[in-house]
Design a protein around this motif. Structure first.
Motif, PDB file in Angstrom:
ATOM      1  N   ILE A 144       8.944   7.328   0.341  1.00 36.76           N
ATOM      2  CA  ILE A 144      10.061   6.399   0.404  1.00 36.76           C
ATOM      3  C   ILE A 144      10.250   5.824   1.802  1.00 36.76           C
ATOM      4  O   ILE A 144      10.633   4.677   1.966  1.00 36.76           O
ATOM      5  CB  ILE A 144      11.354   7.091  -0.075  1.00 36.76           C
ATOM      6  CG1 ILE A 144      12.482   6.071  -0.200  1.00 36.76           C
ATOM      7  CG2 ILE A 144      11.764   8.202   0.847  1.00 36.76           C
ATOM      8  CD1 ILE A 144      13.675   6.624  -0.902  1.00 36.76           C
ATOM      9  N   THR A 145       9.917   6.592   2.845  1.00 39.70           N
ATOM     10  CA  THR A 145      10.105   6.084   4.195  1.00 39.70           C
ATOM     11  C   THR A 145       9.134   4.970   4.528  1.00 39.70           C
ATOM     12  O   THR A 145       9.363   4.190   5.427  1.00 39.70           O
ATOM     13  CB  THR A 145       9.934   7.211   5.228  1.00 39.70           C
ATOM     14  OG1 THR A 145       8.695   7.878   4.969  1.00 39.70           O
ATOM     15  CG2 THR A 145      11.070   8.191   5.123  1.00 39.70           C
ATOM     16  N   ASP A 146       8.025   4.889   3.819  1.00 36.17           N
ATOM     17  CA  ASP A 146       7.060   3.836   4.071  1.00 36.17           C
ATOM     18  C   ASP A 146       7.208   2.679   3.107  1.00 36.17           C
ATOM     19  O   ASP A 146       6.789   1.580   3.396  1.00 36.17           O
ATOM     20  CB  ASP A 146       5.626   4.380   3.937  1.00 36.17           C
ATOM     21  CG  ASP A 146       5.319   5.387   5.020  1.00 36.17           C
ATOM     22  OD1 ASP A 146       5.908   5.268   6.097  1.00 36.17           O
ATOM     23  OD2 ASP A 146       4.505   6.286   4.775  1.00 36.17           O
ATOM     24  N   ASN A 185       1.222   1.503 -12.136  1.00 31.55           N
ATOM     25  CA  ASN A 185       0.929   2.864 -11.717  1.00 31.55           C
ATOM     26  C   ASN A 185       2.071   3.814 -12.038  1.00 31.55           C
ATOM     27  O   ASN A 185       1.855   4.982 -12.374  1.00 31.55           O
ATOM     28  CB  ASN A 185       0.641   2.904 -10.213  1.00 31.55           C
ATOM     29  CG  ASN A 185      -0.685   2.264  -9.866  1.00 31.55           C
ATOM     30  OD1 ASN A 185      -1.565   2.127 -10.722  1.00 31.55           O
ATOM     31  ND2 ASN A 185      -0.837   1.860  -8.621  1.00 31.55           N
ATOM     32  N   ALA A 186       3.308   3.294 -11.923  1.00 28.33           N
ATOM     33  CA  ALA A 186       4.476   4.142 -12.157  1.00 28.33           C
ATOM     34  C   ALA A 186       4.575   4.611 -13.603  1.00 28.33           C
ATOM     35  O   ALA A 186       5.108   5.686 -13.878  1.00 28.33           O
ATOM     36  CB  ALA A 186       5.750   3.395 -11.768  1.00 28.33           C
ATOM     37  N   VAL A 231      11.079   2.333  -4.611  1.00 24.87           N
ATOM     38  CA  VAL A 231       9.703   2.735  -4.325  1.00 24.87           C
ATOM     39  C   VAL A 231       8.699   2.225  -5.358  1.00 24.87           C
ATOM     40  O   VAL A 231       7.643   1.711  -4.994  1.00 24.87           O
ATOM     41  CB  VAL A 231       9.607   4.266  -4.197  1.00 24.87           C
ATOM     42  CG1 VAL A 231       8.156   4.697  -4.019  1.00 24.87           C
ATOM     43  CG2 VAL A 231      10.451   4.737  -3.015  1.00 24.87           C
ATOM     44  N   PRO A 232       8.979   2.328  -6.669  1.00 24.40           N
ATOM     45  CA  PRO A 232       7.947   1.909  -7.637  1.00 24.40           C
ATOM     46  C   PRO A 232       7.823   0.400  -7.799  1.00 24.40           C
ATOM     47  O   PRO A 232       6.925  -0.055  -8.503  1.00 24.40           O
ATOM     48  CB  PRO A 232       8.433   2.548  -8.954  1.00 24.40           C
ATOM     49  CG  PRO A 232       9.517   3.495  -8.597  1.00 24.40           C
ATOM     50  CD  PRO A 232      10.121   2.953  -7.336  1.00 24.40           C
ATOM     51  N   PHE A 233       8.712  -0.378  -7.220  1.00 22.43           N
ATOM     52  CA  PHE A 233       8.758  -1.805  -7.524  1.00 22.43           C
ATOM     53  C   PHE A 233       8.446  -2.649  -6.290  1.00 22.43           C
ATOM     54  O   PHE A 233       9.315  -3.336  -5.754  1.00 22.43           O
ATOM     55  CB  PHE A 233      10.133  -2.181  -8.071  1.00 22.43           C
ATOM     56  CG  PHE A 233      10.412  -1.604  -9.423  1.00 22.43           C
ATOM     57  CD1 PHE A 233       9.934  -2.223 -10.568  1.00 22.43           C
ATOM     58  CD2 PHE A 233      11.127  -0.435  -9.553  1.00 22.43           C
ATOM     59  CE1 PHE A 233      10.185  -1.692 -11.822  1.00 22.43           C
ATOM     60  CE2 PHE A 233      11.381   0.108 -10.803  1.00 22.43           C
ATOM     61  CZ  PHE A 233      10.902  -0.515 -11.940  1.00 22.43           C
TER      62      PHE A 233
END
Length: 397
Positions: free
Chosen positions: A367-369, A355-356, A345-347
């Motif tokens: 996570i689903t998107d 942002n992370a 998700v963060p990458f």
């Protein structure tokens, strides 16, 4: 067809990853794969390879879907390469580090020496299907195949634009058949850490299916056609068993592709509805959302639990299989969910990484998107250059 999300694909991807994990629990518990000495009622777990083939069909479909609706135009090659790299590499490199730690400190992969410095270099550069070295994770061979296919996609799209998807599929498949018969006399060599040209048609079939879906051909009985196409190959594989299949991957992989492609088109068309409702249920959608991470990290966990915890106490029977599945399967699922949160998700871009690490700033999206896709993974906009209105869940992984 919903251009934002194709109902059922996330669940299908999740079930494929789950089946691969169960296959490894089965194979390492009963030992001796492809020779199987367990009960017949568990023999259905011996065909994990087929999930990888389906992953590649899904990958070709997902990566080509946007291009198929735009006259087979990929857009910026730089942007395409960048998006694929962000999608694949952070989680893959993190899983590589995890696998090396397990191999060096807990237990190495069965049938392979301990990883070396050369293994680190080769696997970091995703050259494992070109250079044979000790493996830190036996599942990584297909990631190398996936990345090589990413490089083939622009050529496949050019062929689709100039010749049409059916001709493209013929151009890709015929040389593979000729090589199998003429070069190898009908018995091509098998092996996980070798180039696998016969998997290119699987990826190309997914690309062709994207053309069918983009054209809106939804009225054909895809599910029935898929079943008919599956009968010859399925009957042969079930009759001969997993041991025979291992020595005939080249032809088996090719034989199952038509049925898988037709089944994918059935899912895309929303039929049968009961199956789509199951595949699109919340648990399976969630499983699909971290299926890439599950595929990446489960094997070192399964091997460690089996060899260091279960086998010394319970041996290799049904009780051992149950314990391995519960312990290793549970740890793999929980670990994959956390792994996806940390490394998928963060990458997606440097902006997401920045942002992370900023306090109070939420990185990425749910996570689903966020997971676009590999060993099949991408959203409908993954193969076009400008901002895409379809930025989400059609993923090939």
């Amino acid at each position: 067809m919903n251009r934002k999300r194709v109902a059922g694909l996330d669940g299908l991807r999740g079930l494929c990853a789950l089946y691969v994990m169960l296959f490894h629990c089965w194979a390492y518990t009963f030992r001796g794969f492809p020779r199987y000495r367990g009960p017949d009622w568990l023999s259905w777990l011996g065909f994990g390879r087929l999930s990888v083939v389906l992953f590649l069909v899904l990958s070709g479909f997902s990566l080509a879907l946007a291009a198929a609706g735009d006259d087979w135009r990929l857009g910026s090659l730089v942007r395409y390469a960048r998006r694929r790299a962000w999608r694949i590499l952070p989680a893959y490199w993190a899983a590589l580090a995890f696998s090396l730690v397990i191999a060096w400190t807990v237990v190495r992969q069965p049938y392979s020496p301990e990883p070396t410095a050369g293994s680190v270099v080769v696997y970091t550069l995703l050259l494992q299907d070109l250079v044979a070295v000790p493996t830190p994770n036996g599942a990584f061979w297909s990631i190398g195949v996936e990345v090589l296919l990413y490089g083939v996609l622009p050529l496949l799209l050019i062929l689709c634009r100039r010749l049409g998807p059916a001709a493209m599929l013929a151009v890709v498949t015929l040389p593979v058949l000729v090589i199998g018969f003429m070069v190898f006399d009908g018995s091509p060599p098998q092996g996980d850490n070798l180039l696998t040209p016969h998997l290119v048609p699987a990826f190309a079939a997914g690309v062709a299916a994207a053309g069918v879906a983009a054209a809106g051909a939804r009225r054909l009985p895809w599910a029935a056609l898929s079943l008919l196409a599956a009968i010859p190959a399925g009957a042969l594989v079930l009759h001969q068993g997993s041991r025979w299949m291992v020595h005939h991957y080249y032809w088996v992989d090719l034989a199952v592709v038509p049925a898988m492609t037709l089944f994918l088109l059935a899912v895309v068309s929303g039929r049968p509805p009961a199956l789509i409702r199951l595949l699109d249920s919340a648990p399976l959608r969630r499983l699909g959302s971290f299926s890439y991470s599950l595929y990446l990290i489960h094997l070192p966990i399964v091997v460690a639990i089996d060899q260091k915890v279960v086998a010394p106490r319970l041996g290799h029977g049904i009780v051992a299989f149950t314990a391995t599945t519960v312990l290793a399967g549970g740890l793999s699922l929980i670990g994959a969910w956390c792994f996806a949160k940390l490394f998928e998700v963060p990458f997606r871009s440097w902006a997401d990484v920045r942002n992370a690490i900023r306090p109070g700033v939420r990185a990425g999206a749910p996570i689903t998107d966020a997971i676009e896709a590999p060993a099949g993974l991408s959203d409908p906009g993954a193969a076009r250059s400008g901002p895409s209105p379809h930025r989400s869940p059609v993923r090939s992984w």
